[in-house]
Write a protein that holds these residues in place. Structure first.
Motif, mmCIF file in Angstrom:
data_model
loop_
_atom_site.group_PDB
_atom_site.id
_atom_site.type_symbol
_atom_site.label_atom_id
_atom_site.label_comp_id
_atom_site.label_asym_id
_atom_site.label_seq_id
_atom_site.Cartn_x
_atom_site.Cartn_y
_atom_site.Cartn_z
ATOM 1 N N ILE A 101 -34.871 12.491 -51.275
ATOM 2 C CA ILE A 101 -34.313 13.497 -52.175
ATOM 3 C C ILE A 101 -33.640 14.613 -51.373
ATOM 4 O O ILE A 101 -32.580 15.130 -51.757
ATOM 5 N N VAL A 102 -34.232 14.983 -50.236
ATOM 6 C CA VAL A 102 -33.615 15.991 -49.373
ATOM 7 C C VAL A 102 -32.288 15.470 -48.826
ATOM 8 O O VAL A 102 -31.274 16.189 -48.810
ATOM 9 N N TYR A 103 -32.271 14.222 -48.365
ATOM 10 C CA TYR A 103 -31.022 13.645 -47.852
ATOM 11 C C TYR A 103 -29.937 13.669 -48.930
ATOM 12 O O TYR A 103 -28.770 13.982 -48.658
ATOM 13 N N ARG A 104 -30.324 13.306 -50.152
ATOM 14 C CA ARG A 104 -29.354 13.285 -51.252
ATOM 15 C C ARG A 104 -28.828 14.687 -51.540
ATOM 16 O O ARG A 104 -27.626 14.870 -51.803
ATOM 17 N N THR A 155 -37.205 19.862 -54.209
ATOM 18 C CA THR A 155 -38.541 19.346 -54.514
ATOM 19 C C THR A 155 -39.514 20.505 -54.729
ATOM 20 O O THR A 155 -39.206 21.668 -54.477
ATOM 21 N N GLU A 156 -40.715 20.164 -55.163
ATOM 22 C CA GLU A 156 -41.729 21.183 -55.431
ATOM 23 C C GLU A 156 -42.209 21.885 -54.163
ATOM 24 O O GLU A 156 -42.842 22.932 -54.221
ATOM 25 N N TRP A 157 -41.894 21.298 -52.990
ATOM 26 C CA TRP A 157 -42.313 21.902 -51.726
ATOM 27 C C TRP A 157 -41.217 22.775 -51.105
ATOM 28 O O TRP A 157 -41.379 23.265 -49.996
ATOM 29 N N ASN A 158 -40.100 22.952 -51.823
ATOM 30 C CA ASN A 158 -38.985 23.776 -51.343
ATOM 31 C C ASN A 158 -38.531 23.360 -49.942
ATOM 32 O O ASN A 158 -38.417 24.186 -49.024
ATOM 33 N N LEU A 159 -38.258 22.079 -49.781
ATOM 34 C CA LEU A 159 -37.878 21.557 -48.474
ATOM 35 C C LEU A 159 -36.418 21.859 -48.166
ATOM 36 O O LEU A 159 -35.540 21.670 -49.016
ATOM 37 N N PRO A 160 -36.115 22.301 -46.924
ATOM 38 C CA PRO A 160 -34.737 22.609 -46.535
ATOM 39 C C PRO A 160 -34.089 21.455 -45.785
ATOM 40 O O PRO A 160 -34.740 20.460 -45.439
ATOM 41 N N ALA A 161 -32.813 21.597 -45.487
ATOM 42 C CA ALA A 161 -32.115 20.648 -44.617
ATOM 43 C C ALA A 161 -32.450 20.985 -43.169
ATOM 44 O O ALA A 161 -32.440 22.151 -42.777
ATOM 45 N N MET A 170 -23.232 14.664 -43.549
ATOM 46 C CA MET A 170 -22.007 13.984 -43.975
ATOM 47 C C MET A 170 -22.264 12.497 -44.256
ATOM 48 O O MET A 170 -21.685 11.924 -45.178
ATOM 49 N N LEU A 171 -23.135 11.887 -43.469
ATOM 50 C CA LEU A 171 -23.458 10.480 -43.680
ATOM 51 C C LEU A 171 -24.277 10.265 -44.944
ATOM 52 O O LEU A 171 -24.346 9.140 -45.457
ATOM 53 N N PHE A 172 -24.915 11.318 -45.440
ATOM 54 C CA PHE A 172 -25.757 11.205 -46.636
ATOM 55 C C PHE A 172 -24.952 11.308 -47.936
ATOM 56 O O PHE A 172 -25.524 11.148 -49.018
ATOM 57 N N VAL A 173 -23.656 11.572 -47.857
ATOM 58 C CA VAL A 173 -22.852 11.733 -49.071
ATOM 59 C C VAL A 173 -22.932 10.505 -49.984
ATOM 60 O O VAL A 173 -23.059 10.648 -51.210
ATOM 61 N N PRO A 174 -22.877 9.259 -49.465
ATOM 62 C CA PRO A 174 -22.958 8.100 -50.375
ATOM 63 C C PRO A 174 -24.229 8.038 -51.206
ATOM 64 O O PRO A 174 -24.241 7.376 -52.251
ATOM 65 N N THR A 175 -25.296 8.710 -50.783
ATOM 66 C CA THR A 175 -26.524 8.691 -51.582
ATOM 67 C C THR A 175 -26.350 9.422 -52.910
ATOM 68 O O THR A 175 -27.162 9.222 -53.827
ATOM 69 N N THR A 176 -25.317 10.236 -53.017
ATOM 70 C CA THR A 176 -25.079 10.975 -54.268
ATOM 71 C C THR A 176 -24.387 10.106 -55.308
ATOM 72 O O THR A 176 -24.256 10.523 -56.460
ATOM 73 N N TRP A 177 -23.941 8.933 -54.916
ATOM 74 C CA TRP A 177 -23.216 8.062 -55.847
ATOM 75 C C TRP A 177 -24.151 7.301 -56.768
ATOM 76 O O TRP A 177 -23.697 6.673 -57.727
#
Length: 467
Positions: free
Chosen positions: A74-77, A95-101, A109-116
């Motif tokens: 979910i963070v990657y997305r 997420t409920e844990w307030n995780l950052p990048a 930039m490589l994680f962009v396809p996960t949004t599709w």
């Protein structure tokens, strides 16, 4: 006259064969797994497939009843969405844990396809993809070690894919939707290629651009004489930085000048999730900031680990599977010295276990009069450690992690202990092989690479007599 005519006649040269078209090479590469399965012994393959399928079915049931958040996915997305939408990458919290990048901009930039894909579909895709990567990692591990026989390797790949999900680092990687297996395959693929490949090092550079710790493998290439590959890895890593700076200049500036050094964004050092030496020191010293002692310990481990890795490769004349030993020592060193190494970062247990299994197999094949149990014991002890989930079984609640006795802390730092024991076992193995061959314990100044360098090591690994 005939002789004169022969001398004047043009010399015929045989032209080098042109490389096969890309489509043909892709077809051969994609068909290789099918051919390998067909060549494997049928009955053992059917048994292995049945066992693997049963294990995966049980895993699916357990996964259904265990909370499988896949929070890292979910963070990657979210990182990919921040890049696609042009929002502040390092200001996001999800997420409920307030995780950052926490990764460099190139990774986001490589994680962009996960949004599709919607999240429910993405969960399935990532899980199946990680299972495929586990199979690839096992195949590359067998290739690195040069064991077992080629026709038996598909059986090993099937078994590791089906049963490997119960290894705690793999189980946790699947549970969180992590990218560790992808990074591991990039590095293994690069290091199982011949040093003659001009592109060797590119995959390591890409892996380091996604997550910085793989950069230690570029150092490994350098100290083992693969200078061109090491510089290729370094230049590729620089390329990932430039790509990030070109497309995400603000995020790149923020990451490399501020967020990289903010350890609070990654997590707490002292919790048992952190299986690095620094985490072990924090728990042992009852301090959230173990300070100089932890830094000194990690520094010594880095020097010792890289020295043993280089020693292994330089001992290829006497040490079977020298490259595999050097690689595994470097991998273990990387997770030991990283400030934070979550349990799922230890997916390097797969090639380590394959290497130990190879040593145990050779040991078992010896005559009864000279047979020993050391490598079989080492394999089973290491396997048990990675199957034990010991740190979770002993996990204290809240601040109690800083108030445990040293004895009670043993299971909470099980991976650092396993890692240190592995480095020691590697050093003992190299020393024993050199002593038994009457070789000097260190490489002499005048010794050429051909007398024990990386190429010679790999050549000897492929010889059946050396195994």
């Amino acid at each position: 006259m005939t002789a004169v005519q022969d001398e004047r006649s043009p010399v015929r040269t045989v032209s080098a064969p042109s490389p096969a078209p890309l489509s043909d090479r892709l077809r051969v590469a994609l068909g290789a797994p099918v051919r390998a399965v067909r060549e494997a012994p049928r009955r053992p393959m059917l048994i292995a497939s049945s066992v693997a399928l049963l294990s995966l079915v049980v895993y699916a049931v357990v996964r259904h009843f265990v909370h499988t958040s896949m929070v890292d996915m979910i963070v990657y997305r979210a990182e990919g969405a921040a890049v696609a939408n042009g929002t502040d990458l390092y200001a996001l919290r999800v997420t409920e844990w307030n995780l950052p990048a926490t990764y460099p901009p190139f990774a986001a930039m490589l994680f962009v396809p996960t949004t599709w894909l919607p999240i429910p579909v993405l969960r399935v895709v990532i899980t199946l993809g990680n299972l495929g990567l586990l199979a690839l990692m096992s195949h590359l591990s067998f290739k690195l070690v040069g064991w077992p026989r080629r026709e038996l390797r598909p059986i090993g790949v099937v078994l590791i894919t089906g049963l490997g999900v119960w290894l705690e680092p793999v189980f946790t990687t699947l549970r969180y939707g992590q990218i560790n297996l992808a990074l591991g395959c990039l590095i293994l693929w690069d290091l199982t290629r011949s040093d003659a490949h001009r592109s060797k090092g590119i995959a390591i550079g890409i892996a380091a651009g996604i997550k910085l710790t793989p950069g230690l493998f570029a150092v490994y290439l350098l100290i083992t004489g693969r200078v061109r590959a090491a510089f290729t890895a370094g230049l590729t890593f620089l390329g990932t930085f430039l790509i990030g700076a070109l497309f995400l200049p603000d995020a790149t500036w923020g990451f490399w000048t501020k967020y990289l050094y903010d350890s609070s964004r990654v997590g707490k050092t002292e919790i048992v999730d952190n299986q690095s030496l620094r985490g072990a020191f924090a728990r042992l010293l009852h301090s959230a900031d173990p300070g100089f002692l932890a830094t000194l310990g990690a520094g010594l481990a880095a020097v010792a680990g890289l020295a043993v890795a280089a020693w292994a490769v330089r001992s290829g004349r006497w040490l079977p599977r020298a490259e595999a030993w050097g690689f595994c020592v470097t991998a273990v060193t990387a997770v030991l010295i990283s400030p934070i190494s979550w349990t799922h970062h230890w997916v390097w247990c797969v090639p380590v276990l394959v290497l130990l299994a190879a040593e145990a197999s050779v040991e078992r094949a010896r005559p009864a009069g000279v047979r020993r149990l050391r490598w079989r014991a080492a394999f089973w002890a290491t396997l048990l450690a990675f199957l034990s989930f010991a740190m979770w079984a002993a996990k204290p609640v809240g601040a109690a992690v800083l108030h445990m006795s040293p004895l009670n802390q043993l299971p909470t730092s099980i991976y650092p202990w396993v890692g240190l024991c592995f480095l020691l076992a590697a050093a003992i193995r190299i020393r024993a092989r050199r002593r038994s061959a009457g070789a000097p314990l260190v490489r002499l100044p005048g010794q050429r690479d051909g007398d024990g360098g990386p190429d010679a090591a790999r050549g000897r690994q492929q010889a059946p007599a050396a195994r």
